[in-house]
Write a protein that holds these residues in place. Sequence first.
Motif, PDB file in Angstrom:
ATOM      1  N   ASP A  36       0.846  -1.199   0.000  1.00  0.00           N
ATOM      2  CA  ASP A  36       0.000   0.000   0.000  1.00  0.00           C
ATOM      3  C   ASP A  36       0.877   1.242   0.000  1.00  0.00           C
ATOM      4  OD1 ASP A  36      -2.047   1.817   0.275  1.00  0.00           O
ATOM      5  OD2 ASP A  36      -2.349   1.434   2.412  1.00  0.00           O
ATOM      6  N   THR A  37       0.839   1.977  -1.087  1.00  0.00           N
ATOM      7  CA  THR A  37       1.599   3.244  -1.093  1.00  0.00           C
ATOM      8  C   THR A  37       0.725   4.283  -0.407  1.00  0.00           C
ATOM      9  OG1 THR A  37       0.660   4.041  -3.153  1.00  0.00           O
ATOM     10  CG2 THR A  37       2.636   2.688  -3.326  1.00  0.00           C
ATOM     11  N   SER A  38       1.313   5.318   0.156  1.00  0.00           N
ATOM     12  CA  SER A  38       0.479   6.361   0.766  1.00  0.00           C
ATOM     13  C   SER A  38      -0.133   7.181  -0.371  1.00  0.00           C
ATOM     14  CB  SER A  38       1.337   7.245   1.668  1.00  0.00           C
ATOM     15  OG  SER A  38       2.372   7.800   0.900  1.00  0.00           O
ATOM     16  N   GLY A  39      -1.138   7.962  -0.030  1.00  0.00           N
ATOM     17  CA  GLY A  39      -1.833   8.740  -1.058  1.00  0.00           C
ATOM     18  C   GLY A  39      -0.887   9.672  -1.796  1.00  0.00           C
ATOM     19  N   THR A  94     -13.705   4.262  -3.923  1.00  0.00           N
ATOM     20  CA  THR A  94     -14.177   4.300  -2.534  1.00  0.00           C
ATOM     21  C   THR A  94     -15.176   5.433  -2.334  1.00  0.00           C
ATOM     22  OG1 THR A  94     -12.437   5.802  -1.796  1.00  0.00           O
ATOM     23  CG2 THR A  94     -11.938   3.447  -1.709  1.00  0.00           C
ATOM     24  N   LYS A  95     -15.791   5.412  -1.171  1.00  0.00           N
ATOM     25  CA  LYS A  95     -16.744   6.444  -0.723  1.00  0.00           C
ATOM     26  C   LYS A  95     -17.949   6.574  -1.662  1.00  0.00           C
ATOM     27  CE  LYS A  95     -13.239   8.567   2.015  1.00  0.00           C
ATOM     28  NZ  LYS A  95     -12.407   9.671   2.364  1.00  0.00           N
ATOM     29  N   MET A  96     -18.366   5.439  -2.149  1.00  0.00           N
ATOM     30  CA  MET A  96     -19.569   5.448  -2.981  1.00  0.00           C
ATOM     31  C   MET A  96     -20.822   5.698  -2.135  1.00  0.00           C
ATOM     32  SD  MET A  96     -18.908   5.052  -6.176  1.00  0.00           S
ATOM     33  CE  MET A  96     -20.407   4.434  -6.908  1.00  0.00           C
ATOM     34  N   ASP A  97     -20.658   5.680  -0.814  1.00  0.00           N
ATOM     35  CA  ASP A  97     -21.788   5.970   0.078  1.00  0.00           C
ATOM     36  C   ASP A  97     -21.997   7.480   0.232  1.00  0.00           C
ATOM     37  OD1 ASP A  97     -19.194   5.646   1.239  1.00  0.00           O
ATOM     38  OD2 ASP A  97     -20.060   5.992   3.215  1.00  0.00           O
ATOM     39  N   GLY A 120     -15.978   0.868  -2.410  1.00  0.00           N
ATOM     40  CA  GLY A 120     -16.139   1.062  -0.968  1.00  0.00           C
ATOM     41  C   GLY A 120     -17.428   1.807  -0.731  1.00  0.00           C
ATOM     42  N   THR A 121     -18.255   1.260   0.190  1.00  0.00           N
ATOM     43  CA  THR A 121     -19.544   1.916   0.453  1.00  0.00           C
ATOM     44  C   THR A 121     -19.671   2.310   1.924  1.00  0.00           C
ATOM     45  OG1 THR A 121     -20.535  -0.269   0.742  1.00  0.00           O
ATOM     46  CG2 THR A 121     -20.737   0.732  -1.435  1.00  0.00           C
ATOM     47  N   GLY A 122     -18.555   2.318   2.637  1.00  0.00           N
ATOM     48  CA  GLY A 122     -18.580   2.698   4.046  1.00  0.00           C
ATOM     49  C   GLY A 122     -17.225   2.441   4.669  1.00  0.00           C
ATOM     50  N   GLU A 123     -17.144   2.660   5.976  1.00  0.00           N
ATOM     51  CA  GLU A 123     -15.841   2.551   6.635  1.00  0.00           C
ATOM     52  C   GLU A 123     -15.548   1.151   7.161  1.00  0.00           C
ATOM     53  OE1 GLU A 123     -14.257   6.077   8.753  1.00  0.00           O
ATOM     54  OE2 GLU A 123     -16.383   6.528   9.003  1.00  0.00           O
TER      55      GLU A 123
HETATM   56  N1  LIG Z   1     -17.626   6.557   4.187  1.00  0.00           N
HETATM   57  C1  LIG Z   1     -16.561   5.945   3.715  1.00  0.00           C
HETATM   58  N2  LIG Z   1     -15.375   6.155   4.268  1.00  0.00           N
HETATM   59  C2  LIG Z   1     -14.300   5.518   3.737  1.00  0.00           C
HETATM   60  C3  LIG Z   1     -14.383   4.677   2.611  1.00  0.00           C
HETATM   61  N3  LIG Z   1     -13.138   4.217   2.334  1.00  0.00           N
HETATM   62  C4  LIG Z   1     -12.322   4.777   3.235  1.00  0.00           C
HETATM   63  N4  LIG Z   1     -13.014   5.552   4.093  1.00  0.00           N
HETATM   64  C5  LIG Z   1     -12.485   6.353   5.214  1.00  0.00           C
HETATM   65  O1  LIG Z   1     -11.653   7.352   4.685  1.00  0.00           O
HETATM   66  C6  LIG Z   1     -10.565   7.614   5.572  1.00  0.00           C
HETATM   67  C7  LIG Z   1      -9.243   7.467   4.818  1.00  0.00           C
HETATM   68  O2  LIG Z   1      -9.092   6.123   4.434  1.00  0.00           O
HETATM   69  P1  LIG Z   1      -7.659   5.472   4.155  1.00  0.00           P
HETATM   70  O3  LIG Z   1      -7.891   4.040   3.826  1.00  0.00           O
HETATM   71  O4  LIG Z   1      -6.713   5.810   5.254  1.00  0.00           O
HETATM   72  O5  LIG Z   1      -7.272   6.267   2.858  1.00  0.00           O
HETATM   73  P2  LIG Z   1      -5.889   6.191   2.073  1.00  0.00           P
HETATM   74  O6  LIG Z   1      -6.171   6.574   0.667  1.00  0.00           O
HETATM   75  O7  LIG Z   1      -5.224   4.875   2.311  1.00  0.00           O
HETATM   76  O8  LIG Z   1      -5.069   7.328   2.718  1.00  0.00           O
HETATM   77  P3  LIG Z   1      -3.498   7.617   2.521  1.00  0.00           P
HETATM   78  O9  LIG Z   1      -2.912   7.501   3.876  1.00  0.00           O
HETATM   79  O10 LIG Z   1      -3.444   8.991   1.976  1.00  0.00           O
HETATM   80  O11 LIG Z   1      -2.975   6.612   1.590  1.00  0.00           O
HETATM   81  C8  LIG Z   1     -10.726   6.609   6.714  1.00  0.00           C
HETATM   82  O12 LIG Z   1     -11.358   7.275   7.800  1.00  0.00           O
HETATM   83  C9  LIG Z   1     -11.621   5.535   6.138  1.00  0.00           C
HETATM   84  O13 LIG Z   1     -12.388   4.903   7.130  1.00  0.00           O
HETATM   85  C10 LIG Z   1     -15.689   4.463   2.022  1.00  0.00           C
HETATM   86  O14 LIG Z   1     -15.869   3.748   1.033  1.00  0.00           O
HETATM   87  N5  LIG Z   1     -16.732   5.135   2.604  1.00  0.00           N
END
Ligand SMILES: Nc1nc2c(ncn2[C@@H]2O[C@H](COP(=O)(O)OP(=O)(O)OP(=O)(O)O)[C@@H](O)[C@H]2O)c(=O)[nH]1
Length: 332
Positions: A36-39, A94-97, A120-123
């Motif tokens: 997993d690379t960082s964002g 992700t964050k389709m919710d 992704g539809t939630g946390e």
């Molecule tokens: N509502 C919702 N929240 C999400 C979803 N996917 C991730 N999150 C939230 O978004 C935040 C960031 O998620 P990360 O998985 O740390 O994101 P990342 O892209 O790996 O972040 P980087 O460290 O920049 O690589 C967290 O609080 C997660 O719980 C999603 O599909 N829906």
Amino acid sequence: MFLSYAGSYTESDPVRIAVEGVERFRKENCDLIIVDTSGRHKQEATLFEEMRQVSEATKPDLVIFVMDSSIGQAAFDQAQAFKQSVPVGAVIVTKMDGHAKGGGALSAVAATNSPVIFIGTGEHMDEFEVFDVKPFVSGLLGMGDCSGLMNKIQEVVPIDRQHELLQKLSEGNFTLRIMYELFQIILEMGPIQAMSMLTTLLPGFSSELLSEGHEKGKQSMIKRYMTMMDSMTNEGNPKLNKKKVITELDSSNPPNLMNESHLVRIARGCGRPIRDVMEMLEHYKRLAMNWSKVKGVGNRKNRGKGLPLQRLITQMGSAKDMMGMFAPEKSR
Ligand SMILES: Nc1nc2c(ncn2[C@@H]2O[C@H](COP(=O)(O)OP(=O)(O)OP(=O)(O)O)[C@@H](O)[C@H]2O)c(=O)[nH]1
């Protein structure tokens, strides 16, 4: 499920951390190893270079571009930049919710030439789903009728006519000529298929006509509409379009093209009252408005960058084929 994590408090070189972690997990025969690379963002050239080196050193079986659905159409440039640095082979949205419908996913798919595999539809863990193209496209278009129409076109329109029609539809310019062509196709269909296509095409159309046992009524409605369109001639109004004469049938905004005298001419030409012509144009406008929502994919700005909507959808649909990559018997 056994999960293990590799990192380092002392090593600062991400490439070394990734390589050592992957080597360790390979030795431990782990089923799946995720690096997993960082964002990162396309403007961060050094981070992109770092990601390229991690990819080159760890030689992954699959590189996944993970995008937040809220970035919208910016997804195209981001995804393209990722693809230029590493061999992206799949997309996760992700964050389709949230509020975003995920239209950017289409752009990411176009830019990377890769399917969406998960959303992704939630946390929570159980809110990570295998991507299914049909509900996604329905939600994206914001109406069951157009995605339904798209499916219907694939089901019932002869294959040699599908491509051109879908191509035109994906460009977002739903002209009267396209409506005419759809009607022609409907008239060639059997009554059941025609009924289902018409219900999909004109969902708001007189429920009485669309109820069962009104096949003749529907046919005559279609023919009436077609006769009106036949009266539209292929000549535009040069006064209203001084620079370029756009025909009434091919204009993407024909109701505005037509002034009262046009309506009178069309009504006379087809022997129908003006209000019938206006009713037909109202139906056309509603349908064109629905189709304009898919413009993001086929609009001028994205033309040449993206792929026709139909190809994108087919490509997105192929995500399930990729699921074999995650089969438990395949150790990686
Ligand atoms: N509502 C919702 N929240 C999400 C979803 N996917 C991730 N999150 C939230 O978004 C935040 C960031 O998620 P990360 O998985 O740390 O994101 P990342 O892209 O790996 O972040 P980087 O460290 O920049 O690589 C967290 O609080 C997660 O719980 C999603 O599909 N829906």
